[in-house]
Write an enzyme that holds these catalytic residues in place. Structure first.
Site, PDB file in Angstrom:
ATOM      1  N   THR A   8       0.806  -1.219   0.000  1.00 48.24           N
ATOM      2  CA  THR A   8       0.000   0.000   0.000  1.00 48.24           C
ATOM      3  C   THR A   8       0.840   1.271   0.000  1.00 48.24           C
ATOM      4  OG1 THR A   8      -0.187  -0.110   2.417  1.00 48.24           O
ATOM      5  CG2 THR A   8      -1.973  -1.101   1.119  1.00 48.24           C
ATOM      6  N   GLU A  22       5.872   3.049  -3.394  1.00 47.32           N
ATOM      7  CA  GLU A  22       6.753   2.172  -4.170  1.00 47.32           C
ATOM      8  C   GLU A  22       6.134   0.788  -4.318  1.00 47.32           C
ATOM      9  OE1 GLU A  22       9.921   2.878  -5.724  1.00 47.32           O
ATOM     10  OE2 GLU A  22       8.925   4.804  -5.467  1.00 47.32           O
ATOM     11  N   ILE A  54      13.862  -5.617  -1.468  1.00 49.01           N
ATOM     12  CA  ILE A  54      14.229  -4.530  -2.357  1.00 49.01           C
ATOM     13  C   ILE A  54      14.787  -3.332  -1.575  1.00 49.01           C
ATOM     14  CG2 ILE A  54      13.397  -2.978  -4.162  1.00 49.01           C
ATOM     15  CD1 ILE A  54      13.258  -5.973  -4.894  1.00 49.01           C
ATOM     16  N   THR A  55      14.322  -3.132  -0.369  1.00 54.19           N
ATOM     17  CA  THR A  55      14.644  -1.951   0.441  1.00 54.19           C
ATOM     18  C   THR A  55      16.140  -1.676   0.509  1.00 54.19           C
ATOM     19  OG1 THR A  55      12.734  -2.505   1.828  1.00 54.19           O
ATOM     20  CG2 THR A  55      14.279  -0.871   2.693  1.00 54.19           C
ATOM     21  N   GLU A  56      16.516  -0.416   0.289  1.00 57.40           N
ATOM     22  CA  GLU A  56      17.902  -0.014   0.507  1.00 57.40           C
ATOM     23  C   GLU A  56      17.997   0.802   1.782  1.00 57.40           C
ATOM     24  OE1 GLU A  56      19.682   2.881  -2.148  1.00 57.40           O
ATOM     25  OE2 GLU A  56      17.715   3.411  -2.939  1.00 57.40           O
ATOM     26  N   GLU A  65      31.708  -6.339  -8.686  1.00 57.72           N
ATOM     27  CA  GLU A  65      32.182  -4.966  -8.574  1.00 57.72           C
ATOM     28  C   GLU A  65      33.318  -4.927  -7.568  1.00 57.72           C
ATOM     29  OE1 GLU A  65      28.735  -2.768  -7.326  1.00 57.72           O
ATOM     30  OE2 GLU A  65      28.909  -3.383  -5.243  1.00 57.72           O
ATOM     31  N   HIS A  90      28.087   1.176  -4.079  1.00 59.91           N
ATOM     32  CA  HIS A  90      27.464   0.352  -3.056  1.00 59.91           C
ATOM     33  C   HIS A  90      28.271   0.326  -1.761  1.00 59.91           C
ATOM     34  CE1 HIS A  90      25.195  -2.096  -6.332  1.00 59.91           C
ATOM     35  NE2 HIS A  90      24.481  -1.093  -5.896  1.00 59.91           N
TER      36      HIS A  90
END
Length: 289
Positions: free
Chosen positions: A17, A20, A96-98, A208, A246
């Site tokens: 809800t 995002e 997904i959260t950063e 990376e 990152h």
């Protein structure tokens, strides 16, 4: 076939809800994914485009048969959300959260590991897509097609670029594992799964600078992977001693540099491109395209 996500996957979205969560739920649905439930505490009985919202993961799973969670919960609530999904026994949680504190990630990863029931992908990742079958996260679904290449990447944007550059050949599954210092699913986990997947013929691995994940992956490839692997390591032009991108991209001395990682991979037979496009060309040669 694919790894971890296929046409039988039923997705619930924790935080559906929120802005995002709603936006990417609609994108997943439009790509053909089966999104069956949302979870937002206190909002049970509501819906998003007809997809029912539940107060907790266990109820959502019981009512819908969901077997994948995609987590769009804000950082300070993410640990509780992931542990709730683990408690409910969800097989796959895509975080997904950063910006999740590293100690929170360490705790929920150990919690999931101890449960033995839940695989975590992420956090701070774009998710996982098996083109033509399902899509859990924020990866664009219209930039490639089903095929027989497996892709594992620390970088979200380079995931998309590789998918697009090899779109005419296509992919079995693409996994964005995230670039945080602690992540739930590693290059090695994906390499092992692609090696065992009969519908994956070759693997692209994008790493990376920073840490030693790519060096450890090289050692694993030498012992356990028979399929051709093409690599790319982001950060060949990064200035020495700088923290780049990152949170996990921290270089100490010569350890963790792109050159050191490329050398480790090439030593075990992995062809490493010096640019993403060069890596795509190498894979095109492998696939005869």
């Amino acid at each position: 076939m694919a790894i971890w996500l296929d046409s039988n996957s039923k997705i619930l979205v924790q935080g559906m809800t929120g802005s995002e969560g709603t936006k990417h739920t609609r994108r997943m649905v439009s790509s053909g994914a089966s999104v069956v439930a949302g979870v937002t505490p206190g909002k049970e009985g509501q819906d998003v485009d007809g997809i029912p919202i539940y107060n907790d993961v266990a109820a959502a799973m019981a009512h819908t048969g969901a077997n994948v969670s995609v987590v769009f919960v804000p950082p300070r609530f993410a640990k509780g959300a992931v542990e709730e999904a683990v408690d409910a026994g969800i097989p796959l949680a895509v975080v997904i959260t950063e910006g999740i504190p590293v100690h929170d990630t360490a705790q929920f990863f150990q919690y999931a590991h101890n449960s033995g029931a839940t695989r975590i992908i992420g956090p701070n990742c774009p998710g996982i897509i098996s083109p033509g079958q399902s899509n859990a996260g924020i990866i664009p679904a219209d930039i490639t097609q089903p095929g027989r290449i497996g892709l594992v990447s620390k970088s979200g944007t380079l995931t998309y670029q590789m998918m697009y550059e090899l779109r005419d050949i296509g992919f079995s599954t693409c996994v964005g594992i995230g670039g945080d210092p602690i992540i739930g699913t590693t290059h090695i986990d994906c390499l092992a799964a692609f090696e065992d997947d009969p519908d994956t013929d070759a693997i692209v691995m994008i790493g990376e600078i920073g840490g030693d994940a790519e060096e450890r992956a090289a050692a694993f490839i030498a012992e356990n992977v028979s399929k051709p692997v093409v690599g790319y390591v982001a950060g060949f032009t990064a200035p020495e001693g700088k923290t780049m991108g990152h949170a996990g991209a921290i270089v100490s001395g010569s350890a963790g540099t792109a050159s050191a990682k490329a050398e480790a991979l090439e030593a075990v037979g992995v062809n490493v491109g010096r640019t993403p496009s060069a890596a795509a060309r190498l894979m095109r040669e492998v696939m005869g395209g």
